[in-house]
Scaffold this motif. Structure first.
Motif, short mmCIF file in Angstrom:
data_model
loop_
_atom_site.label_atom_id
_atom_site.label_comp_id
_atom_site.label_asym_id
_atom_site.label_seq_id
_atom_site.Cartn_x
_atom_site.Cartn_y
_atom_site.Cartn_z
N PHE A 38 0.90 -1.06 0.15
CA PHE A 38 -0.04 0.14 -0.10
C PHE A 38 0.76 1.13 -0.10
O PHE A 38 1.86 1.25 0.77
CB PHE A 38 -1.06 0.08 1.15
CG PHE A 38 -1.97 1.09 1.26
CD1 PHE A 38 -3.07 1.06 0.53
CD2 PHE A 38 -1.54 2.22 1.94
CE1 PHE A 38 -3.74 2.35 0.65
CE2 PHE A 38 -2.47 3.35 2.01
CZ PHE A 38 -3.50 3.38 1.25
N VAL A 39 0.67 2.18 -0.95
CA VAL A 39 1.45 3.38 -1.17
C VAL A 39 0.71 4.51 -0.46
O VAL A 39 -0.36 5.17 -1.20
CB VAL A 39 1.76 3.71 -2.46
CG1 VAL A 39 2.75 4.86 -2.49
CG2 VAL A 39 2.51 2.24 -3.05
N PRO A 40 0.96 4.95 0.79
CA PRO A 40 0.00 6.31 1.35
C PRO A 40 0.06 7.38 0.17
O PRO A 40 -0.91 8.12 0.34
CB PRO A 40 1.07 6.40 2.60
CG PRO A 40 1.46 5.19 2.96
CD PRO A 40 1.90 4.64 1.79
N ALA A 41 1.32 7.72 -0.41
CA ALA A 41 1.39 8.83 -1.27
C ALA A 41 0.35 8.82 -2.11
O ALA A 41 -0.07 9.79 -2.85
CB ALA A 41 2.87 8.89 -1.93
N VAL A 42 -0.12 7.57 -2.91
CA VAL A 42 -1.17 7.50 -3.65
C VAL A 42 -2.38 7.07 -3.21
O VAL A 42 -3.38 7.21 -4.09
CB VAL A 42 -0.62 6.77 -5.12
CG1 VAL A 42 0.65 7.70 -5.59
CG2 VAL A 42 -0.31 5.56 -4.70
N GLY A 43 -2.43 6.68 -2.20
CA GLY A 43 -3.64 6.07 -1.47
C GLY A 43 -4.26 4.75 -1.84
O GLY A 43 -5.42 4.57 -1.99
N ALA A 44 -3.39 4.01 -2.44
CA ALA A 44 -3.62 2.71 -3.07
C ALA A 44 -2.53 1.85 -3.09
O ALA A 44 -1.35 1.93 -2.95
CB ALA A 44 -4.18 3.21 -4.48
#
Length: 243
Positions: A175-181
């Protein structure tokens, strides 16, 4: 063991020149790979800069399309968004429209972004393991094309991601918090075995990240951790990104 050597910088005047320089690199390495091993395995990147390369490679009026032995070319992907293959954000869709439908490579291994992230990662890793070296090591891709984010990420290896420290799995779906996905991405054990890695970098917005990628010393960004163990490391950059 000595650390892998730093990158070789290839400068281009502008984005069009960058696409041409990258096309020359792809065509040359494709020819060498087929001459040496009978096939060319390349991993594609997403983004606007790689798209310009793909359009140049597919152009029948340009010299590079005819120099790539497409019937002996096997296509992989460095990463994918968790979307269906016809989604506007799909790396596969972009590559298919710009290149793959126009040149008919021998095989295309896409990441099934429409599946749950962990399942998509597992299925893509299974495909890579079917192509593994005889000793079970990850396949040696002849060329891996990579972009560079303004935050220093490459593929979908973002700052702070646990995927950067993954050594057992060849594909991760963090999960990549910077892109929310979630994103599905190759991990370093696969990338570092490539015979050649080429970063494609364009635009003033990449200057800071590019400086960190080219800097000597401990890696300050995820992209700087991508180093072939026994292969070439190239950075193709336009003047705007270097100024």
């Amino acid at each position: 063991m000595a650390p892998p050597p730093g990158p070789t910088l290839v400068r281009a005047a502008d984005p069009a020149g960058l696409a041409r320089a990258a096309a020359e690199e792809v065509a040359r390495r494709a020819g060498e790979a087929v001459a040496a091993r009978g096939r060319f395995a390349v991993a594609l990147a997403g983004g606007s800069t790689p798209r310009a390369l793909y359009e140049v490679l597919a152009d029948p009026a340009a010299p590079w399309r005819g120099r790539v032995p497409w019937a002996r070319t096997e296509v992989w992907f460095g990463d994918e968004r968790c979307v269906p293959p016809d989604h506007p954000d799909s790396n596969y869709r972009m590559a298919r429209e710009a290149l793959l439908d126009r040149v008919a490579p021998a095989a295309v291994h896409r990441i099934e972004g429409e599946r749950p992230p962990a399942e998509a990662a597992a299925r893509y890793e299974a495909a890579l393991r079917r192509a593994a070296e005889p000793d079970g090591a990850p396949p040696r891709l002849d060329l891996v094309l990579l972009g560079l984010g303004a935050d220093g990420h490459t593929a979908s290896l973002f700052p702070g991601s646990p995927a950067l420290d993954e050594r057992a799995r060849w594909v991760a779906a963090p999960f990549v918090p910077a892109v929310g996905a979630h994103r599905v991405t190759l991990t370093l054990p696969v990338l570092e075995r490539a015979r050649a890695i080429a970063f494609l970098v364009s635009g003033a917005g990449k200057r800071a990240a590019l400086g960190r990628l080219l800097a000597a010393g401990p890696p300050a960004i995820p992209a700087a951790r991508v180093r072939p163990l026994d292969g070439a490391l190239l950075v193709l950059a336009d003047e705007a990104s270097l100024a």
